[in-house]
Enzyme design. Structure first.
Site, short mmCIF file in Angstrom:
data_model
loop_
_atom_site.label_atom_id
_atom_site.label_comp_id
_atom_site.label_asym_id
_atom_site.label_seq_id
_atom_site.Cartn_x
_atom_site.Cartn_y
_atom_site.Cartn_z
N HIS A 64 -33.03 -25.79 -16.94
CA HIS A 64 -33.22 -26.26 -15.57
C HIS A 64 -33.20 -25.03 -14.66
O HIS A 64 -33.02 -23.91 -15.15
CB HIS A 64 -32.16 -27.29 -15.17
CG HIS A 64 -30.75 -26.77 -15.09
ND1 HIS A 64 -30.09 -26.21 -16.17
CD2 HIS A 64 -29.86 -26.73 -14.05
CE1 HIS A 64 -28.86 -25.87 -15.80
NE2 HIS A 64 -28.70 -26.15 -14.53
N HIS A 66 -31.32 -24.05 -11.88
CA HIS A 66 -30.17 -23.45 -11.18
C HIS A 66 -30.18 -21.94 -11.47
O HIS A 66 -30.35 -21.52 -12.62
CB HIS A 66 -28.86 -24.07 -11.69
CG HIS A 66 -28.38 -25.21 -10.86
ND1 HIS A 66 -27.67 -26.26 -11.41
CD2 HIS A 66 -28.48 -25.47 -9.54
CE1 HIS A 66 -27.35 -27.12 -10.44
NE2 HIS A 66 -27.84 -26.66 -9.31
N ASP A 68 -28.02 -19.67 -11.76
CA ASP A 68 -27.12 -19.03 -12.73
C ASP A 68 -27.72 -19.05 -14.14
O ASP A 68 -27.32 -18.26 -15.00
CB ASP A 68 -25.70 -19.64 -12.71
CG ASP A 68 -25.68 -21.15 -12.85
OD1 ASP A 68 -26.50 -21.82 -12.21
OD2 ASP A 68 -24.83 -21.66 -13.61
N HIS A 69 -28.68 -19.93 -14.38
CA HIS A 69 -29.32 -20.03 -15.70
C HIS A 69 -30.58 -19.17 -15.82
O HIS A 69 -31.14 -19.04 -16.90
CB HIS A 69 -29.67 -21.49 -16.02
CG HIS A 69 -28.44 -22.34 -16.16
ND1 HIS A 69 -28.02 -22.84 -17.37
CD2 HIS A 69 -27.52 -22.73 -15.24
CE1 HIS A 69 -26.90 -23.53 -17.19
NE2 HIS A 69 -26.58 -23.49 -15.90
N HIS A 158 -27.87 -34.17 -14.83
CA HIS A 158 -27.11 -33.12 -14.13
C HIS A 158 -26.90 -33.52 -12.66
O HIS A 158 -26.56 -32.69 -11.83
CB HIS A 158 -27.89 -31.81 -14.25
CG HIS A 158 -27.16 -30.57 -13.86
ND1 HIS A 158 -25.79 -30.51 -13.71
CD2 HIS A 158 -27.61 -29.31 -13.60
CE1 HIS A 158 -25.44 -29.28 -13.36
NE2 HIS A 158 -26.53 -28.54 -13.28
N ASP A 182 -26.64 -28.37 -18.76
CA ASP A 182 -25.70 -28.86 -17.74
C ASP A 182 -25.91 -30.36 -17.60
O ASP A 182 -27.02 -30.82 -17.32
CB ASP A 182 -25.98 -28.20 -16.38
CG ASP A 182 -25.53 -26.76 -16.32
OD1 ASP A 182 -25.22 -26.19 -17.40
OD2 ASP A 182 -25.47 -26.20 -15.22
N HIS A 245 -20.42 -22.68 -20.81
CA HIS A 245 -20.51 -23.09 -19.40
C HIS A 245 -19.18 -23.71 -18.96
O HIS A 245 -19.12 -24.85 -18.51
CB HIS A 245 -21.66 -24.08 -19.24
CG HIS A 245 -22.19 -24.21 -17.84
ND1 HIS A 245 -21.56 -24.96 -16.88
CD2 HIS A 245 -23.28 -23.68 -17.24
CE1 HIS A 245 -22.25 -24.89 -15.77
NE2 HIS A 245 -23.29 -24.11 -15.94
ZN LIG Z 1 -24.98 -24.23 -14.74
ZN LIG Z 2 -26.87 -26.41 -13.38
#
Ligand SMILES: [Zn+2]
Ligand SMILES: [Zn+2]
Length: 297
Positions: A64, A66, A68-69, A158, A182, A245
Protein backbone atom coordinates in the site's frame (compact mmCIF):
# COMPACT_ATOMS: atom_id res chain seq x y z
CA UNK A 1 18.23 -29.65 6.42
CA UNK A 2 18.80 -26.26 4.90
CA UNK A 3 16.20 -24.75 2.62
CA UNK A 4 16.42 -22.31 -0.25
CA UNK A 5 13.21 -20.58 0.87
CA UNK A 6 14.11 -17.81 3.30
CA UNK A 7 12.38 -14.73 4.68
CA UNK A 8 14.40 -11.92 6.25
CA UNK A 9 12.85 -8.98 8.06
CA UNK A 10 14.87 -5.97 6.87
CA UNK A 11 12.82 -3.44 8.79
CA UNK A 12 10.30 -4.24 11.52
CA UNK A 13 9.40 -0.67 12.40
CA UNK A 14 6.86 1.99 11.67
CA UNK A 15 7.15 5.71 10.81
CA UNK A 16 9.27 6.33 13.97
CA UNK A 17 12.81 7.05 12.68
CA UNK A 18 14.31 4.40 14.98
CA UNK A 19 17.83 3.10 14.45
CA UNK A 20 16.78 -0.23 15.94
CA UNK A 21 13.67 -0.87 13.86
CA UNK A 22 14.01 0.42 10.31
CA UNK A 23 10.97 1.07 8.11
CA UNK A 24 8.85 -1.88 6.98
CA UNK A 25 10.55 -4.05 4.38
CA UNK A 26 10.88 -7.82 4.03
CA UNK A 27 13.19 -9.84 1.81
CA UNK A 28 11.94 -13.17 0.44
CA UNK A 29 14.46 -15.48 -1.22
CA UNK A 30 13.04 -18.48 -3.06
CA UNK A 31 15.43 -20.55 -5.14
CA UNK A 32 17.32 -18.14 -7.40
CA UNK A 33 14.82 -15.28 -7.04
CA UNK A 34 14.67 -12.41 -4.58
CA UNK A 35 11.58 -10.40 -3.71
CA UNK A 36 11.33 -7.25 -1.65
CA UNK A 37 7.99 -6.60 0.03
CA UNK A 38 7.78 -2.84 0.55
CA UNK A 39 10.82 -0.61 0.88
CA UNK A 40 10.66 1.29 4.14
CA UNK A 41 13.40 3.52 5.49
CA UNK A 42 16.80 1.84 5.45
CA UNK A 43 15.98 -1.17 3.27
CA UNK A 44 19.13 -0.58 1.20
CA UNK A 45 21.28 -0.46 4.35
CA UNK A 46 19.93 -3.82 5.49
CA UNK A 47 20.51 -5.39 2.04
CA UNK A 48 24.08 -4.09 2.17
CA UNK A 49 24.51 -5.64 5.62
CA UNK A 50 23.37 -8.94 4.12
CA UNK A 51 25.89 -8.59 1.28
CA UNK A 52 23.09 -8.69 -1.26
CA UNK A 53 23.59 -6.29 -4.18
CA UNK A 54 20.61 -3.94 -4.20
CA UNK A 55 20.24 -4.47 -7.94
CA UNK A 56 19.88 -8.20 -7.32
CA UNK A 57 16.23 -7.80 -6.28
CA UNK A 58 14.11 -9.44 -8.98
CA UNK A 59 10.71 -8.12 -7.97
CA UNK A 60 9.64 -5.25 -5.75
CA UNK A 61 6.22 -5.99 -4.27
CA UNK A 62 4.21 -3.15 -2.76
CA UNK A 63 1.40 -3.55 -0.22
CA UNK A 64 0.00 0.00 0.00
CA UNK A 65 1.09 3.61 -0.32
CA UNK A 66 1.73 4.80 3.21
CA UNK A 67 5.09 6.54 2.96
CA UNK A 68 6.74 4.45 5.68
CA UNK A 69 6.41 1.49 3.29
CA UNK A 70 7.78 3.27 0.21
CA UNK A 71 10.22 5.94 1.39
CA UNK A 72 13.26 3.82 0.46
CA UNK A 73 11.85 2.91 -2.94
CA UNK A 74 13.82 5.57 -4.85
CA UNK A 75 16.98 4.43 -3.05
CA UNK A 76 16.44 0.76 -3.97
CA UNK A 77 15.66 1.78 -7.54
CA UNK A 78 18.47 4.33 -8.03
CA UNK A 79 21.27 2.86 -5.89
CA UNK A 80 20.52 -0.61 -7.30
CA UNK A 81 21.44 0.78 -10.71
CA UNK A 82 24.95 1.96 -9.81
CA UNK A 83 27.80 -0.02 -11.32
CA UNK A 84 29.48 -0.58 -7.92
CA UNK A 85 29.25 -4.07 -6.42
CA UNK A 86 26.28 -3.02 -4.28
CA UNK A 87 24.26 -1.95 -7.32
CA UNK A 88 24.63 -3.81 -10.61
CA UNK A 89 21.07 -3.87 -12.01
CA UNK A 90 21.01 -3.92 -15.81
CA UNK A 91 17.44 -5.07 -16.37
CA UNK A 92 14.42 -2.84 -15.65
CA UNK A 93 13.31 -2.45 -12.03
CA UNK A 94 10.26 -4.67 -11.75
CA UNK A 95 7.46 -3.45 -9.48
CA UNK A 96 4.18 -5.18 -8.70
CA UNK A 97 1.59 -3.46 -6.55
CA UNK A 98 -2.04 -2.45 -6.21
CA UNK A 99 -3.38 0.52 -8.18
CA UNK A 100 -1.06 3.47 -7.58
CA UNK A 101 2.23 1.71 -8.36
CA UNK A 102 2.41 3.19 -11.86
CA UNK A 103 1.76 6.72 -10.68
CA UNK A 104 4.34 6.39 -7.94
CA UNK A 105 7.06 5.12 -10.28
CA UNK A 106 6.23 7.63 -13.04
CA UNK A 107 6.52 10.46 -10.56
CA UNK A 108 9.80 9.12 -9.19
CA UNK A 109 11.16 8.98 -12.75
CA UNK A 110 10.17 12.61 -13.13
CA UNK A 111 11.67 13.63 -9.78
CA UNK A 112 15.01 11.97 -10.51
CA UNK A 113 15.22 12.75 -14.24
CA UNK A 114 18.29 14.97 -13.83
CA UNK A 115 20.23 12.34 -11.87
CA UNK A 116 19.35 9.68 -14.43
CA UNK A 117 20.41 11.90 -17.34
CA UNK A 118 23.71 12.76 -15.64
CA UNK A 119 24.62 9.17 -14.76
CA UNK A 120 23.87 7.87 -18.25
CA UNK A 121 26.09 10.58 -19.76
CA UNK A 122 28.83 10.53 -17.12
CA UNK A 123 29.01 6.96 -15.76
CA UNK A 124 27.67 5.33 -18.93
CA UNK A 125 25.15 3.37 -16.86
CA UNK A 126 22.80 1.29 -19.01
CA UNK A 127 19.44 3.04 -19.50
CA UNK A 128 17.80 -0.41 -19.31
CA UNK A 129 18.83 -0.69 -15.64
CA UNK A 130 16.92 2.40 -14.56
CA UNK A 131 13.84 1.67 -16.67
CA UNK A 132 10.82 0.47 -14.75
CA UNK A 133 8.47 -2.41 -15.44
CA UNK A 134 5.37 -1.85 -13.34
CA UNK A 135 2.33 -4.10 -13.05
CA UNK A 136 -0.78 -3.19 -11.10
CA UNK A 137 -3.57 -5.42 -9.84
CA UNK A 138 -7.00 -4.67 -8.37
CA UNK A 139 -8.24 -7.96 -6.92
CA UNK A 140 -7.22 -11.08 -5.04
CA UNK A 141 -5.25 -13.61 -7.05
CA UNK A 142 -1.86 -14.61 -8.48
CA UNK A 143 0.30 -11.64 -9.50
CA UNK A 144 3.56 -13.45 -10.32
CA UNK A 145 4.64 -16.95 -11.24
CA UNK A 146 8.13 -18.04 -12.29
CA UNK A 147 10.63 -20.84 -11.57
CA UNK A 148 8.36 -22.53 -9.04
CA UNK A 149 7.48 -19.35 -7.13
CA UNK A 150 3.88 -18.21 -6.99
CA UNK A 151 2.92 -14.85 -5.49
CA UNK A 152 -0.73 -14.33 -4.59
CA UNK A 153 -2.07 -10.94 -3.52
CA UNK A 154 -5.04 -10.67 -1.17
CA UNK A 155 -6.88 -7.59 -0.01
CA UNK A 156 -6.69 -6.67 3.65
CA UNK A 157 -8.47 -4.05 5.77
CA UNK A 158 -6.22 -1.15 6.81
CA UNK A 159 -9.16 1.19 7.43
CA UNK A 160 -11.98 2.69 5.41
CA UNK A 161 -9.94 5.25 3.46
CA UNK A 162 -6.55 3.52 3.34
CA UNK A 163 -7.24 1.67 0.13
CA UNK A 164 -5.97 -0.23 -1.70
CA UNK A 165 -4.02 -2.37 0.76
CA UNK A 166 -2.92 -5.95 0.05
CA UNK A 167 -1.08 -8.78 1.76
CA UNK A 168 0.90 -11.48 -0.04
CA UNK A 169 1.02 -15.26 0.03
CA UNK A 170 4.20 -16.69 -1.47
CA UNK A 171 4.36 -20.38 -2.35
CA UNK A 172 7.56 -22.22 -3.22
CA UNK A 173 8.55 -25.89 -3.12
CA UNK A 174 5.38 -26.91 -1.31
CA UNK A 175 6.01 -24.29 1.44
CA UNK A 176 4.07 -21.14 2.14
CA UNK A 177 4.95 -17.76 3.62
CA UNK A 178 2.16 -15.24 4.21
CA UNK A 179 2.51 -11.52 4.88
CA UNK A 180 -0.43 -9.63 6.39
CA UNK A 181 0.70 -6.14 5.36
CA UNK A 182 -0.95 -3.39 7.46
CA UNK A 183 -4.41 -4.52 8.48
CA UNK A 184 -6.89 -4.78 11.26
CA UNK A 185 -8.33 -8.20 12.13
CA UNK A 186 -9.44 -9.47 8.75
CA UNK A 187 -11.02 -12.68 7.49
CA UNK A 188 -8.99 -12.55 4.29
CA UNK A 189 -5.76 -12.92 6.24
CA UNK A 190 -7.24 -16.06 7.76
CA UNK A 191 -8.38 -17.33 4.37
CA UNK A 192 -5.00 -16.80 2.69
CA UNK A 193 -2.97 -17.40 5.84
CA UNK A 194 -4.31 -20.87 6.43
CA UNK A 195 -1.71 -23.53 5.72
CA UNK A 196 1.20 -21.11 6.05
CA UNK A 197 4.49 -22.42 7.29
CA UNK A 198 5.38 -18.86 8.28
CA UNK A 199 2.84 -16.10 8.92
CA UNK A 200 4.34 -12.63 9.23
CA UNK A 201 1.81 -10.31 10.83
CA UNK A 202 1.69 -6.68 11.90
CA UNK A 203 0.68 -5.67 15.44
CA UNK A 204 -0.21 -2.51 17.36
CA UNK A 205 -0.71 -1.88 21.06
CA UNK A 206 -1.06 0.94 23.59
CA UNK A 207 -1.35 0.92 27.37
CA UNK A 208 -4.99 1.06 28.58
CA UNK A 209 -4.31 4.58 29.95
CA UNK A 210 -3.64 5.80 26.42
CA UNK A 211 -6.59 4.08 24.79
CA UNK A 212 -9.00 6.89 25.72
CA UNK A 213 -7.21 9.32 23.39
CA UNK A 214 -9.04 9.71 20.07
CA UNK A 215 -5.86 9.79 17.96
CA UNK A 216 -4.64 6.59 19.62
CA UNK A 217 -7.97 4.89 18.95
CA UNK A 218 -7.69 5.95 15.31
CA UNK A 219 -4.22 4.44 14.96
CA UNK A 220 -5.16 1.21 16.76
CA UNK A 221 -8.28 1.06 14.57
CA UNK A 222 -6.03 0.73 11.49
CA UNK A 223 -4.06 -2.17 12.92
CA UNK A 224 -4.39 -5.48 14.76
CA UNK A 225 -4.12 -5.73 18.54
CA UNK A 226 -1.95 -8.54 19.96
CA UNK A 227 -5.08 -10.30 21.23
CA UNK A 228 -6.63 -10.21 17.74
CA UNK A 229 -3.31 -11.40 16.26
CA UNK A 230 -3.59 -14.35 18.65
CA UNK A 231 -7.06 -15.05 17.25
CA UNK A 232 -5.66 -14.93 13.68
CA UNK A 233 -2.84 -17.33 14.62
CA UNK A 234 -5.28 -19.69 16.36
CA UNK A 235 -7.46 -19.80 13.25
CA UNK A 236 -4.63 -20.13 10.69
CA UNK A 237 -2.32 -22.42 12.73
CA UNK A 238 0.99 -21.49 11.06
CA UNK A 239 4.10 -23.48 11.97
CA UNK A 240 5.50 -20.17 13.16
CA UNK A 241 3.99 -16.71 13.44
CA UNK A 242 6.26 -13.66 13.50
CA UNK A 243 5.48 -10.05 14.24
CA UNK A 244 6.78 -7.22 12.14
CA UNK A 245 5.62 -3.59 11.90
CA UNK A 246 5.58 -3.48 15.68
CA UNK A 247 3.55 -0.46 16.82
CA UNK A 248 4.09 0.30 20.50
CA UNK A 249 2.22 3.54 21.10
CA UNK A 250 3.30 5.98 23.78
CA UNK A 251 2.86 9.60 24.85
CA UNK A 252 5.01 11.90 26.98
CA UNK A 253 2.99 10.68 29.99
CA UNK A 254 2.32 7.05 29.13
CA UNK A 255 5.20 4.70 28.25
CA UNK A 256 4.90 2.20 25.39
CA UNK A 257 3.70 -1.30 26.27
CA UNK A 258 6.59 -3.73 26.70
CA UNK A 259 7.08 -6.73 24.43
CA UNK A 260 6.26 -8.95 27.44
CA UNK A 261 2.91 -7.19 27.77
CA UNK A 262 2.38 -7.69 24.05
CA UNK A 263 3.22 -11.40 24.30
CA UNK A 264 0.84 -11.84 27.25
CA UNK A 265 -2.01 -10.37 25.17
CA UNK A 266 -1.30 -12.83 22.32
CA UNK A 267 -1.28 -15.71 24.82
CA UNK A 268 -4.87 -14.94 25.84
CA UNK A 269 -5.94 -16.20 22.40
CA UNK A 270 -3.15 -18.47 21.14
CA UNK A 271 -0.95 -21.15 22.67
CA UNK A 272 1.19 -21.94 19.60
CA UNK A 273 4.60 -20.71 18.59
CA UNK A 274 5.17 -17.04 17.77
CA UNK A 275 8.07 -14.61 17.87
CA UNK A 276 8.43 -10.84 17.92
CA UNK A 277 10.52 -10.02 14.85
CA UNK A 278 13.66 -7.91 14.86
CA UNK A 279 15.52 -6.29 12.00
CA UNK A 280 17.66 -8.86 10.17
CA UNK A 281 15.88 -11.80 11.80
CA UNK A 282 15.57 -14.51 9.19
CA UNK A 283 13.39 -17.57 8.83
CA UNK A 284 14.48 -20.58 6.85
CA UNK A 285 11.40 -22.46 5.71
CA UNK A 286 12.02 -26.18 5.41
CA UNK A 287 10.39 -29.11 7.22
CA UNK A 288 10.41 -26.73 10.15
CA UNK A 289 10.90 -22.97 10.32
CA UNK A 290 14.34 -22.09 11.65
CA UNK A 291 14.94 -18.64 13.14
CA UNK A 292 18.30 -16.89 12.83
CA UNK A 293 19.33 -13.53 14.20
CA UNK A 294 21.91 -11.69 12.14
CA UNK A 295 21.95 -8.51 14.21
CA UNK A 296 24.37 -8.51 17.14
CA UNK A 297 22.29 -8.26 20.32
ZN1 LIG B 1 2.64 0.81 8.06
ZN1 LIG C 1 -0.05 1.58 6.53
Amino acid sequence: MSSDFRVTLLGTGVPIPSSERFGPSTLVEAGDQKFLIDAGRGATIRLYQLNIPIGRIDVQLLTHYHSDHTSCLPDVWLTGWLSSHFGTRKAPYRVIGPAGAKRLMENLERAYADDIKIRIADEKLPPSGIATDVAEFDRDGPVFEKNGVKVIAFEVDHGDVIKPCYGYRIEYGGRVAVFSSDTRYNENVIKYGTGADLLVHEVAMAQPALMKEAYIQRIIGHHTTPYDCGRVFAQTQPKLAAFTHVVQLASPQVPPPSLDELRAEVRRAYDGEFIVGEDLMSFEIGDTVTVKRLMPR
